[in-house]
Design a protein around this motif. Structure first.
Motif, PDB file in Angstrom:
ATOM      1  N   ARG A  95       0.835  -1.207   0.000  1.00 42.34           N
ATOM      2  CA  ARG A  95       0.000   0.000   0.000  1.00 42.34           C
ATOM      3  C   ARG A  95       0.866   1.253   0.000  1.00 42.34           C
ATOM      4  O   ARG A  95       0.544   2.242  -0.648  1.00 42.34           O
ATOM      5  N   ARG A  96       1.956   1.200   0.747  1.00 40.57           N
ATOM      6  CA  ARG A  96       2.852   2.345   0.764  1.00 40.57           C
ATOM      7  C   ARG A  96       3.451   2.566  -0.620  1.00 40.57           C
ATOM      8  O   ARG A  96       3.579   3.708  -1.081  1.00 40.57           O
ATOM      9  N   ARG A  97       3.823   1.479  -1.309  1.00 40.95           N
ATOM     10  CA  ARG A  97       4.360   1.602  -2.657  1.00 40.95           C
ATOM     11  C   ARG A  97       3.320   2.203  -3.597  1.00 40.95           C
ATOM     12  O   ARG A  97       3.629   3.094  -4.412  1.00 40.95           O
ATOM     13  N   ILE A  98       2.083   1.751  -3.496  1.00 42.88           N
ATOM     14  CA  ILE A  98       1.001   2.272  -4.352  1.00 42.88           C
ATOM     15  C   ILE A  98       0.782   3.756  -4.090  1.00 42.88           C
ATOM     16  O   ILE A  98       0.595   4.548  -5.028  1.00 42.88           O
ATOM     17  N   LEU A  99       0.830   4.142  -2.814  1.00 42.74           N
ATOM     18  CA  LEU A  99       0.643   5.554  -2.483  1.00 42.74           C
ATOM     19  C   LEU A  99       1.779   6.399  -3.032  1.00 42.74           C
ATOM     20  O   LEU A  99       1.553   7.488  -3.586  1.00 42.74           O
ATOM     21  N   PHE A 100       3.014   5.926  -2.911  1.00 39.23           N
ATOM     22  CA  PHE A 100       4.148   6.659  -3.469  1.00 39.23           C
ATOM     23  C   PHE A 100       3.989   6.831  -4.973  1.00 39.23           C
ATOM     24  O   PHE A 100       4.247   7.911  -5.521  1.00 39.23           O
ATOM     25  N   GLU A 101       3.588   5.769  -5.654  1.00 35.78           N
ATOM     26  CA  GLU A 101       3.408   5.857  -7.104  1.00 35.78           C
ATOM     27  C   GLU A 101       2.308   6.856  -7.456  1.00 35.78           C
ATOM     28  O   GLU A 101       2.440   7.630  -8.416  1.00 35.78           O
ATOM     29  N   GLY A 144      15.710   8.366  -9.995  1.00 37.90           N
ATOM     30  CA  GLY A 144      16.064   7.111  -9.335  1.00 37.90           C
ATOM     31  C   GLY A 144      17.563   6.945  -9.210  1.00 37.90           C
ATOM     32  O   GLY A 144      18.071   6.488  -8.172  1.00 37.90           O
ATOM     33  N   TRP A 145      18.294   7.319 -10.254  1.00 38.82           N
ATOM     34  CA  TRP A 145      19.761   7.239 -10.189  1.00 38.82           C
ATOM     35  C   TRP A 145      20.292   8.208  -9.140  1.00 38.82           C
ATOM     36  O   TRP A 145      21.177   7.856  -8.349  1.00 38.82           O
ATOM     37  N   ALA A 201      18.719   9.289  -6.495  1.00 43.65           N
ATOM     38  CA  ALA A 201      18.368   8.777  -5.169  1.00 43.65           C
ATOM     39  C   ALA A 201      19.294   7.641  -4.753  1.00 43.65           C
ATOM     40  O   ALA A 201      19.748   7.578  -3.600  1.00 43.65           O
ATOM     41  N   ALA A 202      19.569   6.730  -5.680  1.00 39.66           N
ATOM     42  CA  ALA A 202      20.429   5.584  -5.357  1.00 39.66           C
ATOM     43  C   ALA A 202      21.832   6.027  -4.987  1.00 39.66           C
ATOM     44  O   ALA A 202      22.459   5.457  -4.088  1.00 39.66           O
ATOM     45  N   ARG A 203      22.341   7.054  -5.652  1.00 39.09           N
ATOM     46  CA  ARG A 203      23.684   7.529  -5.313  1.00 39.09           C
ATOM     47  C   ARG A 203      23.689   8.215  -3.946  1.00 39.09           C
ATOM     48  O   ARG A 203      24.679   8.162  -3.219  1.00 39.09           O
ATOM     49  N   SER A 204      22.573   8.858  -3.604  1.00 37.55           N
ATOM     50  CA  SER A 204      22.460   9.470  -2.281  1.00 37.55           C
ATOM     51  C   SER A 204      22.493   8.405  -1.192  1.00 37.55           C
ATOM     52  O   SER A 204      23.163   8.565  -0.169  1.00 37.55           O
ATOM     53  N   VAL A 205      21.779   7.298  -1.428  1.00 41.21           N
ATOM     54  CA  VAL A 205      21.784   6.194  -0.467  1.00 41.21           C
ATOM     55  C   VAL A 205      23.168   5.563  -0.401  1.00 41.21           C
ATOM     56  O   VAL A 205      23.699   5.288   0.685  1.00 41.21           O
ATOM     57  N   GLU A 206      23.744   5.319  -1.555  1.00 39.40           N
ATOM     58  CA  GLU A 206      25.049   4.655  -1.628  1.00 39.40           C
ATOM     59  C   GLU A 206      26.137   5.456  -0.930  1.00 39.40           C
ATOM     60  O   GLU A 206      27.008   4.889  -0.247  1.00 39.40           O
ATOM     61  N   ASP A 207      26.090   6.782  -1.075  1.00 40.64           N
ATOM     62  CA  ASP A 207      27.127   7.632  -0.508  1.00 40.64           C
ATOM     63  C   ASP A 207      26.791   8.086   0.905  1.00 40.64           C
ATOM     64  O   ASP A 207      27.532   8.869   1.494  1.00 40.64           O
ATOM     65  N   ASP A 250      14.158   6.452  -0.833  1.00 39.73           N
ATOM     66  CA  ASP A 250      14.360   5.004  -0.888  1.00 39.73           C
ATOM     67  C   ASP A 250      13.462   4.356  -1.937  1.00 39.73           C
ATOM     68  O   ASP A 250      13.856   3.386  -2.595  1.00 39.73           O
ATOM     69  N   HIS A 251      12.253   4.890  -2.110  1.00 38.52           N
ATOM     70  CA  HIS A 251      11.332   4.355  -3.123  1.00 38.52           C
ATOM     71  C   HIS A 251      11.896   4.578  -4.519  1.00 38.52           C
ATOM     72  O   HIS A 251      11.904   3.651  -5.346  1.00 38.52           O
ATOM     73  N   PHE A 252      12.376   5.775  -4.803  1.00 36.50           N
ATOM     74  CA  PHE A 252      12.979   6.041  -6.107  1.00 36.50           C
ATOM     75  C   PHE A 252      14.197   5.164  -6.331  1.00 36.50           C
ATOM     76  O   PHE A 252      14.398   4.615  -7.422  1.00 36.50           O
ATOM     77  N   ALA A 253      15.037   5.032  -5.302  1.00 34.09           N
ATOM     78  CA  ALA A 253      16.260   4.232  -5.446  1.00 34.09           C
ATOM     79  C   ALA A 253      15.939   2.764  -5.693  1.00 34.09           C
ATOM     80  O   ALA A 253      16.621   2.097  -6.479  1.00 34.09           O
ATOM     81  N   GLU A 254      14.910   2.250  -5.049  1.00 33.41           N
ATOM     82  CA  GLU A 254      14.573   0.835  -5.173  1.00 33.41           C
ATOM     83  C   GLU A 254      13.901   0.503  -6.493  1.00 33.41           C
ATOM     84  O   GLU A 254      14.138  -0.561  -7.079  1.00 33.41           O
ATOM     85  N   HIS A 255      13.068   1.404  -6.997  1.00 30.93           N
ATOM     86  CA  HIS A 255      12.229   1.078  -8.156  1.00 30.93           C
ATOM     87  C   HIS A 255      12.675   1.729  -9.463  1.00 30.93           C
ATOM     88  O   HIS A 255      12.222   1.283 -10.532  1.00 30.93           O
ATOM     89  N   TYR A 256      13.527   2.742  -9.421  1.00 31.90           N
ATOM     90  CA  TYR A 256      13.820   3.470 -10.657  1.00 31.90           C
ATOM     91  C   TYR A 256      15.300   3.666 -10.936  1.00 31.90           C
ATOM     92  O   TYR A 256      15.648   4.363 -11.886  1.00 31.90           O
TER      93      TYR A 256
END
Length: 632
Positions: A312-318, A367-368, A370-376, A623-629
């Motif tokens: 549900r959280r994923r659906i709401l984010f989308e 998404g890219w 976001a993922a770099r923000s998480v990674e770093d 985290d949603h952008f990093a995980e899905h995009y």
């Protein structure tokens, strides 16, 4: 709380707070020096921007027609816990600073809550009040917002981490930061403890507890998720905690009605999952704001009770992402939120052409990012801080090295000759270290103390002469020992002198790509400074090695001297960054105009702009952008 160590909430522990020490510390300066004033202004602007760009504010701007911010005021309630006593509910409307000022807490406070409960907003509201106090009283410490997600295992203690983080975020010179910490001229507001990797959280808590007994005279606030905090071996050595409570039915209904979404209350009221007292989406101010902002795009599957809470959280984010992308675009490049006047002006502007109509591409780019923000492990990203090690595949690394090597080779070709320049440039680009550091804080430090000023010059001149001597011996094998030593010593003397004169003052970024622009500016300045020495070197070659015409000496000396100085002053950093941006664009990870794109995402409600950097409106959305995009 359970029966674990409760030393973190011992209000009677005088070792944790000493009013006399506070008065003693505050009794020194009558006015702030220039560096403290810059830091205070930087924090003030950061707090104002982040509060203005919050989702609560966006609900007010876009959906509330009364133009009264109180109509969508933060709806949460708080409990306060001291020592071993049971938590007590705060009266409605209690401001966080009221709790902060309690005698038994003394400003040493822990803020706890569920994800999206409003913890960080409370911290920002506290920072806003503390900034006002610091402006009114020069004896008060400057509040600084630091994020513990940047804590890494290589830091031996909190003090050394603070020094590094103050430099990275606010541009504070190392010696100035050390002095401020030693004299307790800053008031740390630490967020993001729960954003650390699980194995580092306990280490960070232990480091904080080791630091707190020495930090006896000035308040300190830590913010963390309640669930993660419960599993630590020991509690933080603070005097009290604020626990942000889930929203009640009455608070949810009031919030939705004031936001002109009465129908949404009727829709979620019978939904036992969304209204679950502990895990329901509607119990979180973050998700409640998203429900309001995405109300036109909420899909039917969100109301299906066979969906898990995570789904549900994923659906709401989308739904939120799609709703924001489909909003009429009125141009966000010059949009400054934060006042009624600017909000009304923005709402009256006519829609303009969307610069990024392909939504999937926008999601992929974000998404890219976001993922770099998480990674770093960084909550705030600056365009100039993008690093070559973000590239994940050999083809990407090869293209980056090729572009960097070709550009560097062309530059070196003006000094060494085109063939030799390209060979050296390609070798450095394809084999060299994959990291980039901008030269963005070079300033002539005339305002530093004379003792430190001359000490810096002497130190760097010695280093420069030693390096120049070695360099001279090497090139002496080609042009002769005497001329080699002369050239080497001249270059070493110049480099040492320049490095001794330059220093780092506090220099907070306020615009996109400021670090790169500053690097280019510094490279031009250093290049001009080096021109006379380039001519001097060519003159030495004329007399000791190879006769040349005067015009040739002047022309080649000026070019080579300028390029030598520019390379030392930031030109190489600008070339590295340009090569990385070209590579990201070629592989579809980022747009060509990154600054324009990030401002667009800020307008859409995905990012917040803080000075010259960007952060997601919430870590969960990041985290949603990093995980899905993330395309990588």
């Amino acid at each position: 709380m359970n029966n674990r160590d409760q030393k973190g909430f011992n209000a009677n522990d005088n070792s944790n707070f000493n009013i006399g020490k506070v008065v003693q510390n505050f009794a020194s300066p009558e006015t702030r020096n220039n560096s403290e004033t810059k830091l205070l202004n930087a924090v003030k602007n950061e707090v104002a921007l982040r509060l203005a760009q919050s989702l609560h504010r966006r609900v007010y701007v876009e959906l509330d027609k009364t133009e009264d911010p109180s109509q969508v005021a933060s709806p949460w309630s708080m409990d306060v816990k001291l020592g071993d006593s049971p938590s007590q509910e705060c009266p409605e409307g209690t401001h966080i600073v009221t709790i902060f000022d309690k005698k038994e807490i003394g400003g040493r406070l822990l803020i706890l809550g569920a994800p999206g409960s409003g913890k960080t907003t409370l911290l920002l509201q506290l920072a806003e009040e503390l900034v006002q106090r610091a402006e009114a009283n020069a004896k008060a410490p400057v509040p600084v917002l630091l994020n513990l997600s940047a804590w890494k295992t290589q830091y031996s203690d909190i003090r050394s981490w603070m020094v590094v983080d103050l430099k990275q975020k606010y541009g504070v010179r190392k010696d100035i930061a050390e002095d401020w910490i030693e004299t307790e001229r800053i008031l740390p507001l630490l967020d993001g403890l729960d954003e650390l990797m699980s194995q580092r959280q306990e280490t960070c808590v232990q480091a904080l507890n080791d630091f707190l007994p020495d930090w006896t005279g000035t308040p300190l606030v830590v913010c963390s998720r309640f669930e993660e905090y419960q599993v630590y071996e020991s509690n933080l050595g603070l005097n009290g905690s604020v626990i942000v409570q889930p929203l009640t039915d009455e608070q949810i209904e009031t919030y939705l009605c004031r936001a002109k979404c009465d129908w949404l209350w009727e829709a979620i009221c019978p939904d036992r999952d969304i209204m679950n007292p502990e895990t329901g989406l509607a119990r979180s101010p973050l998700f409640l704001s998203m429900l309001v902002l995405a109300s036109d795009k909420l899909p039917p599957e969100l109301w299906r009770q066979d969906k898990s809470a995570k789904e549900r959280r994923r659906i709401l984010f989308e739904a939120y992402i799609n709703a924001r992308l489909s909003c009429p675009y009125r141009g966000g490049e010059n949009y400054q939120v934060g006042s009624k006047k600017s909000d009304r002006r923005q709402s009256k502007r006519k829609p303009v052409r969307n610069p990024y109509p392909k939504d999937e591409r926008t999601k992929r780019w974000l998404g890219w990012f976001a993922a770099r923000s998480v990674e770093d492990a960084q909550t705030e990203l600056f365009i100039e801080k993008l690093q070559p090690y973000f590239l994940k595949t050999r083809p990407q690394e090869f293209v980056y090295g090729l572009v960097y090597g070709l550009v560097l080779g062309l530059v070196l070709g003006l000094v060494l000759g085109l063939v030799y320049g390209l060979v050296v440039g390609l070798f450095v680009g394809l084999v060299g270290e994959k990291s980039s550091n901008t030269v963005e804080t070079i300033k002539i430090s005339w305002r530093s103390t004379p003792r430190n000023f001359y000490k810096g010059i002497q130190t760097y001149i010695v280093y420069g002469l030693v390096i120049g001597l070695v360099y001279g011996l090497v090139i002496g094998l080609v042009v002769g020992l005497v001329i080699g030593l002369v050239i080497g010593l001249v270059i070493g003397l110049v480099v040492g002198l320049v490095l001794g004169l330059i220093g780092e003052e506090i220099d907070t970024k306020i615009s996109d790509n400021q670090g790169i622009y500053q690097s280019v500016t510094n490279s031009i300045i250093c290049g001009i400074v080096f021109i006379p020495f380039g001519v001097l070197i060519l003159t030495a070659l004329h007399y000791f090695h190879e006769p040349m015409q005067l015009s040739e000496i002047l022309a080649q000396g000026a070019v080579k001297g300028f390029l030598l100085g520019a390379s030392a002053g930031g030109l190489l950093s600008a070339i590295e960054h340009s090569a990385l941006r070209i590579t990201l664009w070629l592989f579809g990870y980022a747009p060509w105009n990154y600054s324009k794109f990030l401002r667009y995402c800020t307008d859409r409600g995905f990012l917040q702009r803080v000075g010259g950097g960007y952060r997601f409106v919430h870590a969960l959305l990041r985290d949603h952008f990093a995980e899905h995009y993330d395309p990588s």
